[in-house]
Design a protein around this motif. Structure first.
Motif, mmCIF file in Angstrom:
data_model
loop_
_atom_site.group_PDB
_atom_site.id
_atom_site.type_symbol
_atom_site.label_atom_id
_atom_site.label_comp_id
_atom_site.label_asym_id
_atom_site.label_seq_id
_atom_site.Cartn_x
_atom_site.Cartn_y
_atom_site.Cartn_z
ATOM 1 N N GLY A 447 -0.459 -12.631 38.780
ATOM 2 C CA GLY A 447 0.077 -13.808 39.460
ATOM 3 C C GLY A 447 -0.154 -15.099 38.696
ATOM 4 O O GLY A 447 -0.864 -15.169 37.699
ATOM 5 N N LYS A 448 0.453 -16.171 39.230
ATOM 6 C CA LYS A 448 0.377 -17.473 38.594
ATOM 7 C C LYS A 448 -0.216 -18.544 39.512
ATOM 8 O O LYS A 448 -0.631 -19.595 39.029
ATOM 9 C CB LYS A 448 1.757 -17.920 38.129
ATOM 10 C CG LYS A 448 2.361 -17.000 37.079
ATOM 11 C CD LYS A 448 3.701 -17.533 36.620
ATOM 12 C CE LYS A 448 4.315 -16.607 35.574
ATOM 13 N NZ LYS A 448 3.468 -16.437 34.386
ATOM 14 N N ASN A 449 -0.247 -18.323 40.801
ATOM 15 C CA ASN A 449 -0.770 -19.313 41.739
ATOM 16 C C ASN A 449 -1.298 -18.603 42.976
ATOM 17 O O ASN A 449 -1.221 -17.372 43.095
ATOM 18 C CB ASN A 449 0.292 -20.348 42.097
ATOM 19 C CG ASN A 449 1.592 -19.713 42.557
ATOM 20 O OD1 ASN A 449 1.611 -18.927 43.502
ATOM 21 N ND2 ASN A 449 2.700 -20.042 41.871
ATOM 22 N N HIS A 450 -1.803 -19.401 43.904
ATOM 23 C CA HIS A 450 -2.446 -18.804 45.081
ATOM 24 C C HIS A 450 -1.438 -18.042 45.942
ATOM 25 O O HIS A 450 -1.774 -16.977 46.507
ATOM 26 C CB HIS A 450 -3.112 -19.900 45.913
ATOM 27 C CG HIS A 450 -3.894 -19.371 47.062
ATOM 28 N ND1 HIS A 450 -5.097 -18.711 46.916
ATOM 29 C CD2 HIS A 450 -3.648 -19.401 48.419
ATOM 30 C CE1 HIS A 450 -5.576 -18.355 48.094
ATOM 31 N NE2 HIS A 450 -4.719 -18.774 49.023
ATOM 32 N N ASP A 451 -0.229 -18.537 46.061
ATOM 33 C CA ASP A 451 0.786 -17.841 46.857
ATOM 34 C C ASP A 451 1.118 -16.495 46.232
ATOM 35 O O ASP A 451 1.281 -15.488 46.942
ATOM 36 C CB ASP A 451 2.044 -18.701 46.955
ATOM 37 C CG ASP A 451 3.092 -18.092 47.865
ATOM 38 O OD1 ASP A 451 2.805 -17.947 49.068
ATOM 39 O OD2 ASP A 451 4.186 -17.766 47.369
ATOM 40 N N ASP A 452 1.212 -16.459 44.904
ATOM 41 C CA ASP A 452 1.431 -15.186 44.222
ATOM 42 C C ASP A 452 0.263 -14.231 44.472
ATOM 43 O O ASP A 452 0.469 -13.028 44.713
ATOM 44 C CB ASP A 452 1.588 -15.395 42.723
ATOM 45 C CG ASP A 452 2.924 -16.008 42.345
ATOM 46 O OD1 ASP A 452 3.791 -16.162 43.240
ATOM 47 O OD2 ASP A 452 3.101 -16.372 41.155
ATOM 48 N N PHE A 453 -0.934 -14.763 44.417
ATOM 49 C CA PHE A 453 -2.114 -13.920 44.594
ATOM 50 C C PHE A 453 -2.108 -13.234 45.965
ATOM 51 O O PHE A 453 -2.403 -12.047 46.090
ATOM 52 C CB PHE A 453 -3.398 -14.744 44.442
ATOM 53 C CG PHE A 453 -3.609 -15.310 43.064
ATOM 54 C CD1 PHE A 453 -2.970 -14.759 41.959
ATOM 55 C CD2 PHE A 453 -4.453 -16.408 42.875
ATOM 56 C CE1 PHE A 453 -3.178 -15.288 40.690
ATOM 57 C CE2 PHE A 453 -4.661 -16.933 41.615
ATOM 58 C CZ PHE A 453 -4.019 -16.371 40.511
#
Length: 574
Positions: A447-453
């Motif tokens: 992932g690249k950001n918290h939403d992706d995580f």
């Protein structure tokens, strides 16, 4: 009438009476409470209470007012009765009249009866004008003007406000100080013309010369003290003004060849930084550093850490080094960074041969403070993987590979305990806390950001389910294959990856790898503990920036085709 009882009828006070106005004030007329003789020129008789009067009339007259302490008294037929120290009384004035009523009629009646007896005059033949001693009345205040301790007589009213004439005192001649001659003489032996005979005489006497010597020495000492005080005050005043308004002291150039490591603590201001640098010998003054930092647009962005600096640098040169992150003597473990990269960075920062830190990690893994639930799987490649917590680590001359590894492991263990991963492992359907760290390392790598995580952790949990018949419980993350290969490639042969047999290759095995594939950051761990719950099963990043998530395999295939087409265009230069 008057209270003296001058005889028949009322009569004004005689002008010569010392109590008449302010006239006749002389020193001898200030006697106290003298009684004038009635009807005659001003005479002063005192009536001493002699013992014969008390004996002669004892028993004939009852004592009046014994409780008040009054003694029995008799009166000569031609002499007024002595006054008592009491309130005004009714007096017999010789005319049959009576004065004011004071309520003491008994005492007045007793005084009248005295005239009825023929009493021998003890004063017969005496000089009626002779000055008689004044007897004190019972209870009367002492005469304060006739004793040795007497007060001075009162000043006459006409002279009460006059200032006393000043008494001139003979001037006291002080010896003049002459530092050119001893004993009041000049070098040629002549008397100074301004001194005169008196000065010369004192010099010859010897004593005056000694006093003059001492006086001259005292003046000299006083002058030295004054000069010292003024000079010292001037010096400190100059120093204060220079520090307050003058240019701060500063070195010139890039500094000497000697390098020192200066550690700047957290939350340190520019003033504290300047003092630390001055103490280390880097800059000449803290103020020069503060001025240089304020003059630099990036001067306030200096971070805490250890800086390798040279001694006797100009303040501007020191600021230039400290605003450059690459010059900061620190090691930064980034989120998702693999252990192999961390080992290489430590060797480089500490100047160690390649492989030094990796060998220590493998040999001392159990002695570096790992949690009890870590490193139990025999298939784990590196027991420290996932436990070198991502953050910045300041290096110093005392730093070693082992000390850094121990610090990193401790930070990770403390953070995982704080986040409570042990208690949530079962809630997420995982076997142990190590698998929580493993999932977090996967989503951090993809992932690249918290939403992706959060969405990616949801993908992992959905694929681990036994009901998953789409991927057959395979995670199929490219990052696991890259970890086995120690690479970071996007375009690799998928079929080859699916045939590569390795417990970490999720394209080949079901479930999670034996351990983490990197060191997840706190954001990835938090997302792993709180997945999105959106039912996601697939994801792909078509443009390499934005990640798109889908729930069905058909949607995923469309995104995969779009991704491959984009990659072909890049390869052909489109």
């Amino acid at each position: 009438m008057t209270e003296y009882g001058r005889g028949g009828g009322s009569e004004p006070w005689h002008p010569g009476d010392p109590l008449y106005g302010d006239q006749g004030w002389t020193a001898h007329q200030t006697q106290q409470a003298q009684v004038p003789y009635s009807g005659d020129p001003q005479q002063h008789y005192a009536h001493p209470q002699e013992p014969q009067y008390q004996q002669q009339y004892e028993g004939q007259y009852p004592q009046q007012y014994p409780e008040q302490g009054y003694d029995q008294q008799v009166q000569h037929p031609h002499q007024p009765m002595a006054q008592q120290p009491m309130a005004p009384q009714p007096l017999y004035d010789g005319s049959g009249g009576q004065g004011w009523d004071t309520g003491q009629g008994q005492y007045a009646a007793a005084a009248v009866q005295v005239d009825a007896y023929a009493v021998a005059d003890p004063y017969a033949g005496a000089d009626p004008y002779a000055q008689q001693a004044v007897a004190a009345y019972p209870g009367e205040a002492p005469d304060l003007y006739t004793t040795a301790e007497a007060y001075p007589p009162p000043t006459p009213p006409g002279l009460r406000h006059l200032e006393p004439e000043p008494v001139e005192e003979a001037p006291v001649e002080e010896p003049e100080e002459d530092f050119l001659a001893e004993g009041g003489r000049s070098d040629d032996g002549d008397e100074p013309p301004s001194r005169g005979r008196r000065a010369g005489g004192r010099a010859k006497g010897g004593k005056g010369g000694k006093q003059k010597k001492r006086s001259g020495a005292a003046c000299l000492i006083a002058a030295v003290v004054i000069v010292g005080v003024v000079g010292g005050g001037g010096y400190y005043g100059y120093t204060y003004l220079k520090d307050r308004f003058g240019a701060a002291e500063d070195f010139a150039g890039e500094g000497s060849g000697e390098t020192v490591e200066v550690e700047i603590p957290k939350n340190a201001g520019l003033g504290q930084m300047g003092r630390i640098l001055k103490q280390a010998g880097v800059v000449a003054s803290a103020q020069a550093f503060v001025d240089a930092a304020n003059a630099n647009p990036r001067g306030k962005s200096i971070q805490p850490g250890v800086y390798p600096l040279k001694k006797k640098m100009s303040a501007a040169a020191a600021v230039a080094v400290m605003i450059d992150p690459t010059k900061l003597n620190v090691l930064t473990v980034t989120e998702g960074m693999r252990n192999s990269k961390v080992y290489e960075a430590i060797d480089k920062k500490l100047g160690k041969p390649d492989g030094t830190t990796k060998d220590i990690a493998q040999r001392e893994a159990k002695n570096l403070g790992l949690p009890a639930w870590a490193g139990n799987n025999p298939k784990i490649v590196d027991p420290l993987e996932g436990f070198l917590f991502p953050m910045r680590y300041d290096l110093s001359k005392d730093s070693t590979p082992e000390s850094l590894l121990r610090q990193m492991v401790k930070n990770a263990a403390d953070k995982y305990l704080e986040m409570g991963i042990e208690g949530k492992a079962k809630e997420l359907g995982l076997e142990n806390p190590l698998q929580v760290v493993t999932v977090a390392s996967l989503v951090n790598a993809e992932g690249k950001n918290h939403d992706d995580f959060r969405k990616m952790s949801e993908v992992v949990y959905n694929r681990l389910k036994k009901t998953n018949d789409v991927t057959n419980q395979k995670i199929e993350f490219d990052s696991t294959y890259n970890y086995v290969k120690n690479q970071s490639e996007i375009n690799f042969n998928l079929k080859e990856a699916q045939r590569f047999d390795n417990p970490y290759n999720t394209h080949f095995v079901k479930g999670l790898p034996p351990g983490p594939i990197g060191n997840p950051g706190a954001d990835a761990v938090t997302a792993t503990l709180n997945p999105d719950h959106g039912g996601w099963m697939f994801f792909v990043s078509v443009d390499g920036d934005k990640t798109t998530f889908t729930k069905t395999y058909d949607e995923h295939l469309k995104l995969v085709a779009e991704f491959q087409e984009r990659q072909a265009q890049k390869k052909n230069g489109g």
